[in-house]
Design a protein around this motif. Sequence first.
Motif, mmCIF file in Angstrom:
data_model
loop_
_atom_site.group_PDB
_atom_site.id
_atom_site.type_symbol
_atom_site.label_atom_id
_atom_site.label_comp_id
_atom_site.label_asym_id
_atom_site.label_seq_id
_atom_site.Cartn_x
_atom_site.Cartn_y
_atom_site.Cartn_z
ATOM 1 N N LEU A 45 44.366 -16.798 -3.680
ATOM 2 C CA LEU A 45 44.553 -17.892 -4.494
ATOM 3 C C LEU A 45 46.343 -17.625 -4.706
ATOM 4 N N LEU A 47 49.817 -18.908 -6.261
ATOM 5 C CA LEU A 47 50.451 -20.772 -6.925
ATOM 6 C C LEU A 47 51.872 -19.710 -7.265
ATOM 7 N N LEU A 52 48.105 -25.105 -10.319
ATOM 8 C CA LEU A 52 47.168 -25.638 -9.466
ATOM 9 C C LEU A 52 47.548 -26.806 -8.968
ATOM 10 N N ARG A 53 47.726 -27.736 -8.254
ATOM 11 C CA ARG A 53 48.462 -28.862 -7.558
ATOM 12 C C ARG A 53 47.062 -29.770 -7.622
ATOM 13 N N VAL A 143 53.481 -25.095 0.837
ATOM 14 C CA VAL A 143 52.947 -23.428 0.741
ATOM 15 C C VAL A 143 53.495 -22.745 2.383
ATOM 16 N N THR A 214 43.384 -26.383 2.613
ATOM 17 C CA THR A 214 44.145 -27.470 2.042
ATOM 18 C C THR A 214 44.104 -28.255 3.062
ATOM 19 N N ASP A 242 48.197 -26.139 -2.187
ATOM 20 C CA ASP A 242 48.093 -24.757 -2.744
ATOM 21 C C ASP A 242 47.865 -23.749 -1.557
ATOM 22 N N ASP A 244 45.565 -21.686 -0.789
ATOM 23 C CA ASP A 244 44.045 -20.529 -1.254
ATOM 24 C C ASP A 244 43.286 -20.229 0.545
#
Length: 686
Positions: A45, A47, A52-53, A143, A214, A242, A244
């Motif tokens: 993850l 950022l 975190l969005r 992203v 996402t 994010d 992820d």
Amino acid sequence: MRRATLDRPPVFRLADQDGAHLTLVSDTGADAHVFVLEPDLIRLLVLPDGRLRHPRTWTIAPGQEDVADQGRGRFDTADFTCPPFVLDQADGRIEIRTETLRLTIGLEGLRCRWAQRTADGWTPMLADRPTQAFDFGWWDGKVRHYLKREPGEQYFGLGEKSGVLDRAGRRLRMNNLDAMGYDARTSDPLYKHLPFYVTRRPDSGACIGVFYDTLSDCVFDFGCEHSNYHGPYRSFEAEHGDLDLYVIAGPALPAVVERFTWLTGRPAATPDWALGYSGSTMSYTDADDAQDQMGRFLDQLSEHRLACGSFHLSSGYTSSGPRRYVFTWNRDKFPDPRAFTARYAQAGVRLIANIKPALLNDHPAFADLAARGLFLRGDDGAPALEQFWDGTGAYLDFTNPAAVAWWQDSLTRELLDLGIGSTWNDNNEFEVTNPRSTAHGLGAPFPAREMKPLQTLLMMRASRAAQRARAPDQTPFLVSRAGCAGMQRYVQTWSGDNFTSWETLKYNIRMGLGLALSGVSNLGHDVGGFAGPAPDRELLLRWIGFGVFMPRFSIHSWNADGSTTEPWMYPDAMDTVRALFALRGALIPVIAQALADYRERYVPAVRPVFYDFPDDPDAWADTDDYLLGRDLLVAPVVGPGAEEWTVRLPRGADWQDGWTGARHPGGATITLPAPFDRPPYLKRLR
């Protein structure tokens, strides 16, 4: 704290370890988190600004049938084994190693390299592009992730994408659209959001999976884009959210696909009645005498001696003029809905009713729901109007518990209480274009465009919950056109409103297999084609001969000339149609077992030949053939004028003709008779 620049990327350090969770912080405020979840599954993850969005996910449900209403916290490691791992630190890098997967992180710029254990030892599989693999504040804040692209790499997945299964050389978008009449060879985007793919290295045959968790619109580029400054690369770009990333070790492709399916949730059970033929057409319910038309369908089944387990009830039952109003009945076309549903129940044909998540702005309930704030809303608090297929309206907001309650109450009152026990969740791509549209967000509002497929997923959940509450002793059955990762927990699906052509027949096969490699294999296609010209006799028979081998077998149409595609469309072909329907009946135990294996062991019910025969180099070539379950090789006839069909048999097993019983060795290329009533297929000999 300094600002990252292209020549001075962030420098990370390991700041904390809490069991399976490692936290890396940088000198620019960027954070990264590593989660060692399973021996073959490590998550990263990233950022860029340390926050975190979207702090919750609804797609991750490891081995589970559902997630909580509020989703799952992104730092939650429940339901994972979180195995022991080795952590090595050296100057400028750290290494995290399980028994099967290794992640090496260069701390300057967070440059990641992934390797997995194969028979040859640690095999490099993925590596970040050495130049700016992530956006740490020097671009537009989207992203982004760039990976090196190696010569000859193959990429499989991303769901129902058009064209061939190998996505190499293509640029593909995730932006769910109502793509009626799409080109199955070239159209993009389509209906579903599945940002997962498998990378295969042809030199070793090793495979590794990549899933970006996402729900934002995103783009994948597999070598379509080139830049002299960065070397060969592939990329992922999302508009919001994010980065992820879940990486799944193989080395075999089945291990990757089955782990991904497990990661996003246990597939729904399928009741026995849903395995038979399912009738459907737009024309019956759009007709002025719709209830009579629906009755004549039952009469025709009896006259032609055809078995039918269900009927997809198109949205015309809700129409008034050219517009459709969800959860209403047109009493001119259906004077007695209760008698109508009772007749179908007496005939043993289950009804699956079409429902839509948008209300037109003149819907009888629109003003009340707007006053209660149950729609996606604009910045003025009013419903955010969007274009729908027969006018403007607003989408219900399924992140608002009050909207979910209205949906379930309406569904129960207007359909379930009348004896219609199943739902066809349609037109649910949530084509939200208004940038000011806001979702309730379960009390934490967010821009609706940032997670459109979440609305689709929560719509499925709401429909299933209503069906379960009304009939708790029955297995709920739902169908959905749109969806995202995790949709297999709730619904069966299909490849949407296809165009009637031979090319569609050919490439729908590949679209279905792409879905199956992306965790979703309880599926089918609109047999005969949905939009465009009516199918001629030959095309319809070939399409039925393919459709009987898919989990979903439904003939559905909205032909441009006003005709209806029906099993009895060509009277001189009825003996052939009856033979094909009888074949479907004989195949039901095979399909039921394949779906049971899918639910219990996450094995796709339908899959490419290379899934079971990876050591056969020819199995990786583009082909029309596929496997149904473990033991049936299906060879659909996808071109006109064929009296016989050539099939190449995978190496690694011997095969038996499904019709004659003749035996053939694996690796042989054979030519089989292909009469309309005997579509070619073979059985694996154990």
